[in-house]
Every structure is written in C-alpha cells, then in structure tokens.
Design an enzyme around this catalytic site. Structure first.
Site, PDB file in Angstrom:
ATOM      1  CD  GLN A  11       1.631   7.026   8.230  1.00  0.00           C
ATOM      2  OE1 GLN A  11       1.264   6.951   9.400  1.00  0.00           O
ATOM      3  NE2 GLN A  11       2.418   7.993   7.801  1.00  0.00           N
ATOM      4  CD  GLU A  12       1.466  -1.627  11.900  1.00  0.00           C
ATOM      5  OE1 GLU A  12       1.860  -2.652  12.476  1.00  0.00           O
ATOM      6  OE2 GLU A  12       0.566  -0.888  12.356  1.00  0.00           O
ATOM      7  N   GLY A  13       0.798  -0.867   6.873  1.00  0.00           N
ATOM      8  CA  GLY A  13       0.617  -1.834   5.793  1.00  0.00           C
ATOM      9  C   GLY A  13       1.425  -1.487   4.561  1.00  0.00           C
TER      10      GLY A  13
END
Length: 455
Positions: A167-169
């Site tokens: 998700q962060e990426g």
C-alpha cells in the site's frame, strides 16, 4: 418627477424581501448553482503518517477535478514530531497523546464548518509493523479512541490502520505521478518509484497487461505482486513489493547480525558501540584498520540474500520477482533516504527539492567516506553527527549502492531523480505516500466521482 421617484422608492422598500435569484431569474440562479456546486465538491483531507522515526501531519485541499487547491502559499500543510509511535510500545495512551499537537494544527487549517465532512486517516508503516505481540494494535486502538473523542473530523472505522508495504508503495506511485501530471496517460509515460524508509524499502512501477497477466502467484497470506488501480478512468497494473527489514535503519541491524562476535568491515576506525533497533541490540565494533570498501560490499550482499534461489526468470533479492522491468521502470523517482543521505553527505545542496543521481555517484562518495576514521567523519559530515549516525556513513552509502545495482538490477550509470519534494504547478508537494492516500480518501466521498480506486 421628484414625486414619482419618491413613490417608486417607497414601493421598493415596502415590498416583501425577495432573493436575488427570484428577482433576477434563471441567470443568477444558474450562477449561484455553479457556486454552490464548486463549494460542495471542494474538500479537505487529513493524513497522519506514523513512520518509524516520527509522526507527520499532511493536510490537502482538493477541487471537484481532484486538483490541489492552495492552503496559504502552498498546496499542502505539513509538520512532524519525534519520536514515532513505536517508541511508545509500552504506553499506548501516550502514543495517542503525542499526536494531539498535530491534530490541533490540522484543525486550525480546515474551516470549522468543513471539519465534519473532512476524512482523517492514520497510516502506520514499518515501525509499528515490527513491534512484537499486540503492542501495535494497542497503540492503534488508543489513536482511534483519541480521534473519536477528541477530533471533529470524519473518522471512519478503517481510518486508523497499519498500511502494508505494498500500500505504501502504491500510494507513493500515485503521489509522484499525480504531481508530475502523468495520471490518465499510458503506463509507459509514468514514473516508477523506490522509497527507502527506516524499516522497509518499496519499489512500484506500472507494467503491461501481458506482464501483469503472467505475474507469478504468491503463497496464501502474501501480498500479490500486482495491484490494479483505476485513476481518472484509466486502469493501471502496478508491480509493487515491499522489503521489510531492509529500510535504512533496519538494514544496519541485518548487516551487523552477520558479525556478532567480530568487527564489522563497514564501520569506521575508532568506533565501538551498540546499535539498537526495534528493541534489539547489536554489537557494532570497527576493525582497528577501519572500514574496508570491498569487504563491506560483500557483507551487505550477504545481508541482501543475493544468492537466495530464484524460482522466477528474474529476481531482485531474497528470491523476489523483479516485475519484469519495462518502460514503467525506465524513469525512476527515489525518495526518503535516497535523498536524505546524499543531502547529509554533501552530494547535493540542502535547498534543492530534487536532483539527478546515479548509483555510481553513491559508490564514489562511499569510497571517500569509508577511508575516514570516526572522528574525521563527525567533522566531515556534521548533519550525520548531529543525528548520531556518522559512524554508519560508510555502511549506509555502500548499502544504497548495492541495493540499487545488485538488488534492483539498475545500471550504475542510470540516472535517477532523487527528491524529497516535487514541483506541482506553482508550489511543491512532499514526495511521500500520504498524498496518494488522500486522493483515495477524497475519491471515496459520495460527492466525488470515483476518480481513484483499487480493484
């Protein structure tokens, strides 16, 4: 004539009050509808980034087309505090209280009447992901309670969570391509991202439908290699992978683990200490002769598990599929420590929001740094000394080089844009995942069309 004017004036003031729309008919009514529509579908979003080294607040203001509007002189309100939530592993209530100053700042930015409609989110990253037992969930629940009881913002049940590395990426990829104006274009026109945080490193880039269709399957419970996202009506297939334990701070622990009873070739002469990460202590002792560039490089290669069996045609490290490469990876934007370390070692002027970097430039700087002793490094790199990490400058620089070249398979001469901020219209935005998260939060509001969503 004077009598007639007085009579007309009397009649006008004697008539019942009427609205301007009634008086002027459809013309003003139409323009008033346009004004109300713009007002109704303009919205704020508040995002907390609970990272491994600190917590940050981001406030954004969007119009109906999902374009950023100004907040003061810029298009983003941003501030940060230290330490991060993971530092309060034994005191979850205090973890939540640490965010109150940031919350109050956000409340000062968003108009009072819009706060109940303003989504607020908190995404905790690698720092909380690495906590043992239920410590992270206790902290998150305390934050949920604090926001529900203290905040006037719109707090949804899933507003506070640990966001996984993929998700962060994905959010960072959205942030960068949003700011560069690439969303809605072909995937070949987008930019790939690499984010070197404290606890993990992420890579994300768009791939062809054929590559996405043939992506390897993963074991149950593991994150898939491909995430599908629709942005401004255009579907994208994103290759995303997060490498936990291989962020800047976490990687030092992985490297020091390999020399528990002997000196480490990545440390500078004259340094002898203990490195603490995520509650664990690691012996950090240098050879009397100091750091050795080649031996350090080989040690880091072992830490990255470059010789791990690769079950696919191409892997990065640790047996992870590399996504196949392609045009979506041709242009790369590297953020977080890929910017801060070059900045702190004098490779770039501190006032520069982004710059062009090649892996070979990092290698050259590493050779210079590794030749120093600990005392010389402290005076040569005062910004690192201020952060008490000058002893790891050789290790950190070689790690970044090996990660890019041996880990991700980049050419040492490949040009990469490294940055902490991106120019957006007449302002700048931080090159971090919260903007992508805010775009998703705004798109979920009923008054907006679904301009961004994951499939």
């Amino acid at each position: 004539m004077e009598l007639l004017i007085k009579l007309i004036t009397f009649l006008l003031f004697s008539m019942p009050a009427i609205t301007s729309s009634q008086y002027l008919g459809n013309n003003l009514l139409t323009s008033r509808k346009i004004f109300l529509k713009q007002e109704e579908i303009s919205s704020y979003a508040v995002v907390f980034d609970a990272g491994s080294t600190g917590s940050r607040i981001h406030v954004y203001h969007f119009n109906q087309n999902l374009d950023l509007l100004h907040i003061g002189k810029g298009v983003e309100y941003y501030n940060k505090i230290t330490p991060g939530l993971s530092s309060y592993a034994n005191n979850p209530e205090q973890a939540a209280k640490s965010l109150i100053p940031l919350l109050e700042q956000a409340e000062d930015v968003v108009p009072d009447d819009l706060q109940p409609k303003t989504p607020v989110r908190l995404g905790a990253t690698a720092g909380l992901r690495l906590l043992n037992g239920d410590a992270s969930e206790k902290i998150l629940q305390s934050v949920r309670d604090m926001l529900s009881n203290r905040s006037t913002f719109n707090v949804q049940p899933d507003a506070v969570s640990i966001i996984d590395g993929t998700q962060e990426g994905s959010y960072l990829w959205v942030t960068v391509n949003y700011a560069l104006g690439n969303l809605g274009k072909k995937y070949t026109k987008t930019v790939g991202v690499i984010d070197l945080g404290g606890g993990s490193v992420q890579m994300a880039y768009a791939v062809s439908k054929k590559t996405a269709k043939n992506a390897p399957k993963v074991a149950d419970g593991d994150d898939p290699y491909i995430k599908k996202v629709v942005l401004k009506g255009i579907p994208y297939d994103l290759y995303v992978h997060s490498y936990l334990h291989f962020g800047r701070e976490a990687s030092r622990a992985e490297i020091l683990k390999l020399t528990p009873r002997s000196p480490n070739p990545c440390l500078l002469a004259g340094f002898n200490g203990i490195y603490t990460y995520s509650g664990e202590e690691f012996k950090a002792t240098a050879y009397t002769s100091g750091a050795n560039f080649n031996k350090c490089k080989n040690t880091i290669r072992k830490a990255l598990k470059l010789n791990y069996p690769c079950p696919y045609q191409n892997c990065t490290f640790g047996g992870i599929w590399n996504g196949g490469g392609g045009n979506g990876q041709k242009n790369l934007f590297a953020s977080s420590s890929f910017f801060y370390l070059p900045e702190d070692t004098g490779m770039v002027d501190a006032s520069t929001p982004n710059f062009i970097l090649r892996p070979v430039d990092i290698e050259t700087k590493a050779k210079e740094a590794c030749a120093l002793n600990f005392e010389d490094a402290k005076s040569t790199y005062p910004f690192l000394d201020k952060k008490n990490v000058a002893s790891y400058v050789c290790m950190d620089l070689i790690y970044q080089y090996v990660l890019l070249v041996d880990g991700f398979g980049l050419d040492p001469l490949q040009k990469i844009t490294s940055g902490k901020e991106i120019e957006y219209q007449d302002a700048i935005v931080e090159a971090a995942w919260p903007l992508g998260n805010a775009v998703e939060a705004i798109s979920a509001l009923p008054k907006f069309e679904r301009l961004m969503y994951f499939v």
